[in-house]
Design a protein around this motif. Structure first.
Motif, mmCIF file in Angstrom:
data_model
loop_
_atom_site.group_PDB
_atom_site.id
_atom_site.type_symbol
_atom_site.label_atom_id
_atom_site.label_comp_id
_atom_site.label_asym_id
_atom_site.label_seq_id
_atom_site.Cartn_x
_atom_site.Cartn_y
_atom_site.Cartn_z
ATOM 1 N N GLU A 85 0.804 -1.223 0.000
ATOM 2 C CA GLU A 85 0.000 0.000 0.000
ATOM 3 C C GLU A 85 0.837 1.273 0.000
ATOM 4 O OE1 GLU A 85 -2.673 -0.353 3.321
ATOM 5 O OE2 GLU A 85 -3.943 -1.797 2.267
ATOM 6 N N VAL A 86 1.954 1.295 0.733
ATOM 7 C CA VAL A 86 2.705 2.545 0.870
ATOM 8 C C VAL A 86 4.160 2.461 0.423
ATOM 9 C CG1 VAL A 86 1.210 3.287 2.762
ATOM 10 C CG2 VAL A 86 3.407 2.215 3.298
ATOM 11 N N GLY A 87 4.674 1.246 0.182
ATOM 12 C CA GLY A 87 6.066 1.100 -0.229
ATOM 13 C C GLY A 87 6.255 1.465 -1.692
ATOM 14 N N LEU A 88 7.304 2.199 -1.971
ATOM 15 C CA LEU A 88 7.614 2.577 -3.357
ATOM 16 C C LEU A 88 8.839 1.841 -3.887
ATOM 17 C CD1 LEU A 88 7.018 6.434 -3.196
ATOM 18 C CD2 LEU A 88 5.455 4.653 -4.012
ATOM 19 N N GLY A 89 9.702 1.374 -2.997
ATOM 20 C CA GLY A 89 10.886 0.663 -3.441
ATOM 21 C C GLY A 89 11.886 0.511 -2.317
ATOM 22 N N ILE A 90 12.867 -0.330 -2.557
ATOM 23 C CA ILE A 90 13.901 -0.594 -1.556
ATOM 24 C C ILE A 90 15.247 -0.655 -2.256
ATOM 25 C CG2 ILE A 90 13.620 -3.106 -1.733
ATOM 26 C CD1 ILE A 90 14.178 -3.203 1.345
ATOM 27 N N THR A 91 16.266 -0.128 -1.592
ATOM 28 C CA THR A 91 17.636 -0.167 -2.093
ATOM 29 C C THR A 91 18.523 -0.662 -0.964
ATOM 30 O OG1 THR A 91 17.219 1.750 -3.499
ATOM 31 C CG2 THR A 91 19.526 1.201 -3.070
ATOM 32 N N ARG A 92 19.357 -1.663 -1.263
ATOM 33 C CA ARG A 92 20.295 -2.170 -0.259
ATOM 34 C C ARG A 92 21.676 -1.630 -0.547
ATOM 35 N NH1 ARG A 92 23.891 -6.383 0.906
ATOM 36 N NH2 ARG A 92 23.679 -7.315 -1.147
ATOM 37 N N VAL A 93 22.324 -1.136 0.496
ATOM 38 C CA VAL A 93 23.709 -0.689 0.424
ATOM 39 C C VAL A 93 24.441 -1.371 1.580
ATOM 40 C CG1 VAL A 93 25.280 1.278 0.466
ATOM 41 C CG2 VAL A 93 22.967 1.552 -0.473
ATOM 42 N N GLN A 94 25.204 -2.371 1.248
ATOM 43 C CA GLN A 94 25.918 -3.179 2.236
ATOM 44 C C GLN A 94 24.952 -3.711 3.287
ATOM 45 O OE1 GLN A 94 29.276 -0.784 3.448
ATOM 46 N NE2 GLN A 94 30.384 -1.262 1.583
ATOM 47 N N PHE A 95 25.064 -3.275 4.541
ATOM 48 C CA PHE A 95 24.222 -3.807 5.611
ATOM 49 C C PHE A 95 23.018 -2.917 5.925
ATOM 50 C CE2 PHE A 95 27.507 -1.237 7.483
ATOM 51 C CZ PHE A 95 26.833 -0.474 8.436
#
Length: 154
Positions: A85-95
């Motif tokens: 419903e509210v998430g637009l995206g996720i980005t991982r940078v190391q930990f």
């Protein structure tokens, strides 16, 4: 009502938050004072943390305090629903994972993540539309990222 114990004060806070559109700690302090309850900013800040009060948009799109509650959905179902419903995206940078959300929803999604107490999450920092999720190592961060991607794709 000056000498309220913590439970009585927090019950009064909950009643005010549930009945009035309160958006700031100053507004909350004013409403408490109007109800005959004296409290300091530091006490209110501590109560807000302990009571799991978050800022969320109401039906009119206005920001207001709300008490985070788990309901009949399982915690993971609630998280998956919120991500869709509210998430637009996720980005991982190391930990670290950074989640972008719709405006005014960072705190709500972070509260759900915090409530689940994933061992792969050391802590969260939430803003208006961004959440930083800190994991103990890269493997844990990758696991969390995979869980988010799976929930988003459901």
């Amino acid at each position: 009502m000056d000498n309220l114990n913590k439970t009585e004060r927090q019950n009064a806070l909950a009643k005010i938050i549930n009945q009035q559109p309160i958006a700031t700690q100053d507004e909350l302090l004013t409403a408490l004072k109007a109800a005959g309850i004296e409290a300091t900013q530091a006490t209110i800040s501590r109560d807000i943390r302990e009571m799991r009060v978050v800022k969320a948009q109401d039906a009119n799109g206005q920001l207001r305090y709300a008490i985070f509650r788990a309901d009949t959905e399982s915690q993971m179902e609630r998280l998956a629903t919120a991500i869709r419903e509210v998430g637009l995206g996720i980005t991982r940078v190391q930990f670290i994972n950074v989640i972008r959300t719709l405006p005014s929803n960072g705190n709500l999604l972070a509260a759900i993540i915090d409530d689940i107490k994933f061992p792969q999450v050391v802590g969260t920092v939430a803003g208006h539309d961004t959440i930083v999720i800190i994991s103990p190592d890269e493997e844990a961060a990758e696991w969390f990222n995979d869980q988010y991607q799976h929930a988003f794709s459901l």
